[in-house]
Design an enzyme around this catalytic site. Sequence first.
Site, short mmCIF file in Angstrom:
data_model
loop_
_atom_site.label_atom_id
_atom_site.label_comp_id
_atom_site.label_asym_id
_atom_site.label_seq_id
_atom_site.Cartn_x
_atom_site.Cartn_y
_atom_site.Cartn_z
N GLU A 118 -4.08 7.43 9.40
CA GLU A 118 -3.94 7.51 7.91
C GLU A 118 -5.49 7.17 7.52
O GLU A 118 -6.32 7.83 6.67
CB GLU A 118 -2.97 6.44 6.86
CG GLU A 118 -4.11 5.57 6.35
CD GLU A 118 -3.90 4.12 7.16
OE1 GLU A 118 -4.60 3.98 7.87
OE2 GLU A 118 -2.45 4.06 7.77
N HIS A 160 -6.97 -4.92 6.60
CA HIS A 160 -6.01 -4.87 8.24
C HIS A 160 -7.18 -4.88 9.25
O HIS A 160 -6.73 -4.35 10.70
CB HIS A 160 -5.81 -3.54 7.78
CG HIS A 160 -4.32 -3.41 6.92
ND1 HIS A 160 -3.60 -4.25 6.92
CD2 HIS A 160 -4.75 -2.68 5.26
CE1 HIS A 160 -2.37 -4.25 6.30
NE2 HIS A 160 -3.17 -3.46 5.44
N ASP A 196 -2.11 -9.81 -1.04
CA ASP A 196 -1.97 -8.16 -1.37
C ASP A 196 -0.75 -7.97 -0.33
O ASP A 196 -0.30 -8.67 0.22
CB ASP A 196 -3.64 -8.19 -0.02
CG ASP A 196 -2.94 -6.11 -0.39
OD1 ASP A 196 -4.19 -5.47 -0.45
OD2 ASP A 196 -2.84 -5.54 0.64
N HIS A 198 0.68 -5.58 1.01
CA HIS A 198 0.87 -5.19 2.80
C HIS A 198 -0.17 -6.94 3.49
O HIS A 198 -0.61 -7.50 3.28
CB HIS A 198 -0.62 -4.30 3.02
CG HIS A 198 -0.34 -3.31 2.05
ND1 HIS A 198 -0.56 -3.18 0.77
CD2 HIS A 198 1.00 -1.84 2.45
CE1 HIS A 198 -0.27 -1.77 0.17
NE2 HIS A 198 0.83 -1.45 1.50
N ASP A 285 -1.56 -4.64 -5.09
CA ASP A 285 -1.10 -3.54 -4.56
C ASP A 285 1.01 -4.24 -5.28
O ASP A 285 1.62 -4.02 -4.90
CB ASP A 285 -1.70 -3.04 -3.65
CG ASP A 285 -1.31 -3.63 -2.60
OD1 ASP A 285 -1.83 -4.68 -2.78
OD2 ASP A 285 -2.50 -3.14 -1.53
N TYR A 324 -3.94 0.09 -6.09
CA TYR A 324 -4.00 1.63 -6.31
C TYR A 324 -3.23 1.84 -7.43
O TYR A 324 -3.67 3.73 -7.85
CB TYR A 324 -3.13 2.79 -5.18
CG TYR A 324 -3.82 1.91 -3.05
CD1 TYR A 324 -5.17 2.05 -3.27
CD2 TYR A 324 -3.03 0.75 -2.97
CE1 TYR A 324 -5.36 1.10 -2.22
CE2 TYR A 324 -4.00 0.25 -1.49
CZ TYR A 324 -5.01 -0.04 -1.61
OH TYR A 324 -5.29 -0.41 -0.23
C1 6XA Z 1 -0.98 3.73 4.92
C2 6XA Z 1 -1.27 2.60 3.72
C3 6XA Z 1 -2.02 1.45 4.13
C4 6XA Z 1 -2.13 0.26 3.00
C5 6XA Z 1 -3.38 -0.12 2.89
C6 6XA Z 1 -3.10 -1.59 2.02
N1 6XA Z 1 0.25 4.04 4.99
N2 6XA Z 1 -3.57 -2.60 2.66
O1 6XA Z 1 -3.52 -1.78 0.95
O2 6XA Z 1 -3.78 -3.49 2.22
ZN ZN Z 2 -2.30 -4.03 0.53
#
Ligand code: 6XA
Ligand code: ZN
Length: 343
Positions: A118, A160, A196, A198, A285, A324
């Site tokens: 992505e 990430h 976060d 994720h 998020d 976001y």
């Molecule tokens: C992409 C999702 C990316 C997540 C990015 C994010 N399909 N990471 O917010 O903390």
């Molecule tokens: Zn995230």
Amino acid sequence: MKTCFSEDHRLHFPQAELAGGQFVTPYERPSRVEYILARLKERGLGEIEAPGPVDMGPVHQLIDHGYLEFLETAWDAWKAAGMAGEIIAAGVPARRMRTDRIPRYIDGRVGYYCHASETAITRGTWSAALSSMASAQSAQRAVAGGARAAFALCRPPGHHATSDQYGGYCFLNNAAVAAEMFRLDGAPRIAVLDIDFHHGNGTQDIFYARGDVLFASLHGDPMEAYPYFLGHADERGTGEGEGANLNYPMQPGTPYGPWAEALDDAIARIRRFGAEALVVSLGVDAYKDDPISFFRLDSPDFADAGRRIAGLGLPTVFCMEGGYAIEAVGVNTVNVLEGFEDA
Ligand code: 6XA
Ligand code: ZN
């Protein structure tokens, strides 16, 4: 609390993100930070300072040199190869393929150094990633110099990014380098707390075999959420790092109650670990209206989370990660920081 922030984040603004089988305007976009800056000013949280130049010393301690060289040169190589668009990874080394040979051709190199397609690289991505790192380093130096806390308004985010792969909108792991800088300053034990939505797969990976940096992450269960292939509760660290990795995966629809219980558990473990400084991967998020996430935290919950984190009484560097729901991202981020300050 001081904020460290560089306008050079604007140099990274891909036109496209691959999402749902379409190219869309990236969720991770420059305007996110405008909302955060506006809220910081509205609430008078403290000075907003541009960082000095990045210090590559601590970056080289943690990050693969070939990967850094790739990030620095990828755009020119891509254009030299006649590619028309932004850099998007196509083939990546999957199961039973080889990773002991790094392709020469740029399309192959991109796949080698990427774990999620992505995320696009553009002309200014490297400069923006360095400026984001510089903000994290500047915040770390403020805290190492005696400030109780500092906020690195990092963009692009970092958690990430591993030592040799980008993805999930991240290129350089700002939080990991900030943690490493506390170690280089002589602190024997550091904790990284990732709130976060994720899983912070990059930070986990960087410290997985180390007993001197505790990593704790609250996130959407990887069975249901990106990054999918890391972040389960049974990942506890390896070797000297055994027991120094803590994952709290949670289900779709998780509200603040159980999320805060996980946070309290992580905080208790950080206290027992004996960390002397804390780096928080601050993504917002987990918010109920985030367009790509599935927890149900509300804006006041972020202030409460900040208060709980402050209970650790540790010198703390906050590094911005995701979030976001553009219109709420400023309030939610600053709520964490104000909750922390008011505690
Ligand atoms: C992409 C999702 C990316 C997540 C990015 C994010 N399909 N990471 O917010 O903390
Ligand atoms: Zn995230």
